[in-house]
Design an enzyme around this catalytic site. Sequence first.
Site, mmCIF file in Angstrom:
data_model
loop_
_atom_site.group_PDB
_atom_site.id
_atom_site.type_symbol
_atom_site.label_atom_id
_atom_site.label_comp_id
_atom_site.label_asym_id
_atom_site.label_seq_id
_atom_site.Cartn_x
_atom_site.Cartn_y
_atom_site.Cartn_z
ATOM 1 N N CYS A 277 87.463 78.907 106.089
ATOM 2 C CA CYS A 277 87.966 79.470 104.828
ATOM 3 C C CYS A 277 89.027 80.551 105.057
ATOM 4 C CB CYS A 277 86.827 80.009 103.975
ATOM 5 S SG CYS A 277 85.193 79.514 104.484
ATOM 6 N N ARG A 306 79.037 77.563 115.834
ATOM 7 C CA ARG A 306 77.996 78.406 115.236
ATOM 8 C C ARG A 306 76.883 78.613 116.240
ATOM 9 N NH1 ARG A 306 77.655 76.161 108.980
ATOM 10 N NH2 ARG A 306 79.857 76.578 108.592
ATOM 11 N N GLN A 324 84.184 70.050 110.841
ATOM 12 C CA GLN A 324 83.975 69.890 109.397
ATOM 13 C C GLN A 324 85.060 69.015 108.783
ATOM 14 O OE1 GLN A 324 83.153 73.024 106.653
ATOM 15 N NE2 GLN A 324 82.251 74.342 108.206
ATOM 16 N N ASP A 326 86.604 69.541 106.019
ATOM 17 C CA ASP A 326 86.622 70.719 105.141
ATOM 18 C C ASP A 326 87.808 70.695 104.188
ATOM 19 O OD1 ASP A 326 85.718 73.092 104.192
ATOM 20 O OD2 ASP A 326 86.302 74.309 105.914
ATOM 21 N N HIS A 328 89.516 73.599 101.005
ATOM 22 C CA HIS A 328 89.392 74.711 100.070
ATOM 23 C C HIS A 328 90.331 74.453 98.910
ATOM 24 C CE1 HIS A 328 87.669 76.301 103.798
ATOM 25 N NE2 HIS A 328 86.813 76.835 102.949
ATOM 26 N N LYS A 412 76.158 77.084 95.368
ATOM 27 C CA LYS A 412 76.714 75.810 95.830
ATOM 28 C C LYS A 412 75.839 74.631 95.444
ATOM 29 C CE LYS A 412 74.732 76.654 100.376
ATOM 30 N NZ LYS A 412 74.719 76.247 101.748
ATOM 31 N N HIS A 458 84.883 75.608 98.015
ATOM 32 C CA HIS A 458 84.784 75.149 99.405
ATOM 33 C C HIS A 458 84.061 73.808 99.328
ATOM 34 C CE1 HIS A 458 84.840 79.442 101.129
ATOM 35 N NE2 HIS A 458 84.722 79.611 99.832
HETATM 36 C C1 TSB Z 1 82.567 73.686 103.100
HETATM 37 N N1 TSB Z 1 83.015 77.265 104.248
HETATM 38 C C2 TSB Z 1 82.285 76.087 103.891
HETATM 39 C C3 TSB Z 1 83.193 74.880 103.868
HETATM 40 O O1 TSB Z 1 84.416 75.192 103.251
HETATM 41 C C4 TSB Z 1 81.134 75.892 104.907
HETATM 42 O O2 TSB Z 1 81.336 76.136 106.087
HETATM 43 N N2 TSB Z 1 80.010 75.419 104.427
HETATM 44 S S1 TSB Z 1 78.700 75.128 105.288
HETATM 45 O O3 TSB Z 1 78.326 76.270 106.053
HETATM 46 O O4 TSB Z 1 77.711 74.645 104.374
HETATM 47 O O5 TSB Z 1 79.008 73.995 106.289
HETATM 48 C C5 TSB Z 1 79.537 72.768 105.825
HETATM 49 C C6 TSB Z 1 78.706 71.597 106.279
HETATM 50 O O6 TSB Z 1 78.637 71.568 107.693
HETATM 51 C C7 TSB Z 1 77.254 71.626 105.844
HETATM 52 O O7 TSB Z 1 77.119 71.139 104.546
HETATM 53 C C8 TSB Z 1 76.590 70.708 106.859
HETATM 54 O O8 TSB Z 1 76.689 69.358 106.453
HETATM 55 C C9 TSB Z 1 77.464 70.880 108.094
HETATM 56 N N3 TSB Z 1 76.815 71.701 109.132
HETATM 57 C C10 TSB Z 1 76.447 72.993 109.018
HETATM 58 N N4 TSB Z 1 75.903 73.438 110.167
HETATM 59 C C11 TSB Z 1 75.935 72.391 111.035
HETATM 60 C C12 TSB Z 1 75.522 72.222 112.390
HETATM 61 N N5 TSB Z 1 74.995 73.209 113.084
HETATM 62 N N6 TSB Z 1 75.693 71.007 112.967
HETATM 63 C C13 TSB Z 1 76.272 69.996 112.280
HETATM 64 N N7 TSB Z 1 76.672 70.106 111.011
HETATM 65 C C14 TSB Z 1 76.521 71.286 110.387
HETATM 66 ZN ZN ZN Z 2 84.867 77.373 103.336
#
Ligand code: TSB
Ligand code: ZN
Length: 585
Positions: A277, A306, A324, A326, A328, A412, A458
């Site tokens: 983001c 992460r 992702q 992703d 925005h 969300k 997002h």
């Molecule tokens: C959608 N900032 C937002 C983005 O713009 C975001 O990061 N959202 S999130 O934290 O929910 O992450 C997005 C998606 O990543 C989640 O819905 C999930 O499907 C996936 N995700 C999250 N953590 C993991 C992980 N550790 N391993 C694999 N996929 C993951």
């Molecule tokens: Zn985001």
Amino acid sequence: MINIKENEHLSIMNHSCAHLLAQAVKHLYPKAMFWVGPVIEEGFYYDIDLGDEVIKEGDLERLEKEMKKIAKDGKRIVRRELSKDEALEMFKDDPYKVDLISRMDENENVISAYSQGDFTDLCRGPHVESVKELKYFKLIKFSGAYWKGDSKNKMLQRIYGVCFENENDLNDYLRELEEAKERDHRKIGKDLEIFMSHDLVGKGMPLWLPNGAIIRKQLENYIYKKEQAMGYQHVYTPCVGTVDLYKTSGHWDHYKENMFPSMKVDDEEFVLRPMNCPHHMLIYGNKLHSYRDLPIRIGEFATDFRYEASGAVKGLERVRCMCQNDAHLFVTPEQIGDEFKKVVELILDVYKDFGISNYKFRLSLRDPEDKEKYFDDDEMWNHAEDTLRKVLDDFGCEYYEAIGEAAFYGPKLDVEVKPAVGPEVTLSTCQLDFLLPRRFELSYIDSNGEKQVPVVLHRAIFGTFDRFTAFIIEETKGGFPLWLAPTQINIIPVNNEYHLEYANKIKEELQNLGYRVNVDSRDEKLSYRMREAQINKIPYNLILGDKERDNEEISYRKFGSEATVTLSKVEFIKLLEDVINKRGN
Ligand code: TSB
Ligand code: ZN
């Protein structure tokens, strides 16, 4: 699979079975001390401190035998209510129980202990009347588990088990468990060479093998096309940012425990980014915008890192390095509803293409008590939450609400699915955000010529390519639809001497049409090569002999089918086209 926790009688039986396990553990490991033994969806577990000992292969059978012996003995299970002082006295030699009891309020809850023969445990109950009722149980697996789930604490031994009312139910359950193991993407991912891991790369950092890379590329192309058609603009940004970037966004304050530690380079301090983001906010802020330009949709297939707990990482489903799908979306307040609706429609459209029908919509809201995680602006939160709720209601979607599951920047919609093994996970997500655009001082000029702050959605449709691939592997059990399969067509010449030339010619023609084709010209029996193709779950297997060569025909067998079908080459190519267009098998 049955959810034990939702069935009252099975819950009681499983809880009693946890005590039975503890009693057997105490017989075999007299120094054992016990933490908690709750009932879960899949049965029960017990967390146990065995001192220096650890549970090994074969120990579960020994424990089961002991449990059977105790059950046969048939002692009654007797409840006794205690004052807090009595409870502390009774369990004074067990620091785990003392920890539990000292946090209990005897005015709110009755403190009770349950005894059966030589074993007594602190417990709220209820239980079955006698251990005799526990006949059909199985210890399933064991693992390490930190006391209170905190990696700074001692590692306890966790033993899982399940108990049923009759033999049939137990056997059905064990069979389903076996099937789930077979469907587990970690097993299929290894068997079909989709991904691997290596200690030298690190935990939760899978390597995508050529077959996996093909699947991922197909997913990228697929979603890119859809997003382009909806007016998304795709970008590339670095997978690091400075600490200051994440201080500006608020991640540093609210998301730090999920991030890798920072690293200093020259006079800059970087972090591996956990989200994209902030980068996209800066791209939006790079230009002046008028309300006429909005919505502006910035998309990226973006790598994030992460810090997931080492016990939580799982194959491709929960990783520490992810990509992702992703985007925005920068909108005016009036556009929130429409844009959110479009995202929900896209999610439903994609799920239809992949045949995903088992999912739940969850509206994730803040916990108003948690002022640390969530920024303190009730008005903004209420407005954001009401907006999402209204769109979902207007849309007629079924959903449930989950308090305390919101992102730190806003409420969300999450779409949850159930993996073959383990608890539900979120695939798609769409998150409303009134906060980050303010923190980055973003603006657009409205129709009166005045500066306004945009709202951000997002959204990630696949979630991550990693998690989505894990899920699709389990949904298809590795028998991918034709368009996704790493090798789509396998050609088996009956006899290399006479048929290899025709096989190679067909391969070239199909490859020129864009198909991924393999010729299996190994000096192996036809039946052997056919079986291998089934094991590798290749969608179309062509068997080419004299007849096919002489008539320009194709004989094929589909994955999972015993029937051989013969078509002219032209008909076969048309068939492939149809199957691809329908995203079928
Ligand atoms: C959608 N900032 C937002 C983005 O713009 C975001 O990061 N959202 S999130 O934290 O929910 O992450 C997005 C998606 O990543 C989640 O819905 C999930 O499907 C996936 N995700 C999250 N953590 C993991 C992980 N550790 N391993 C694999 N996929 C993951
Ligand atoms: Zn985001």
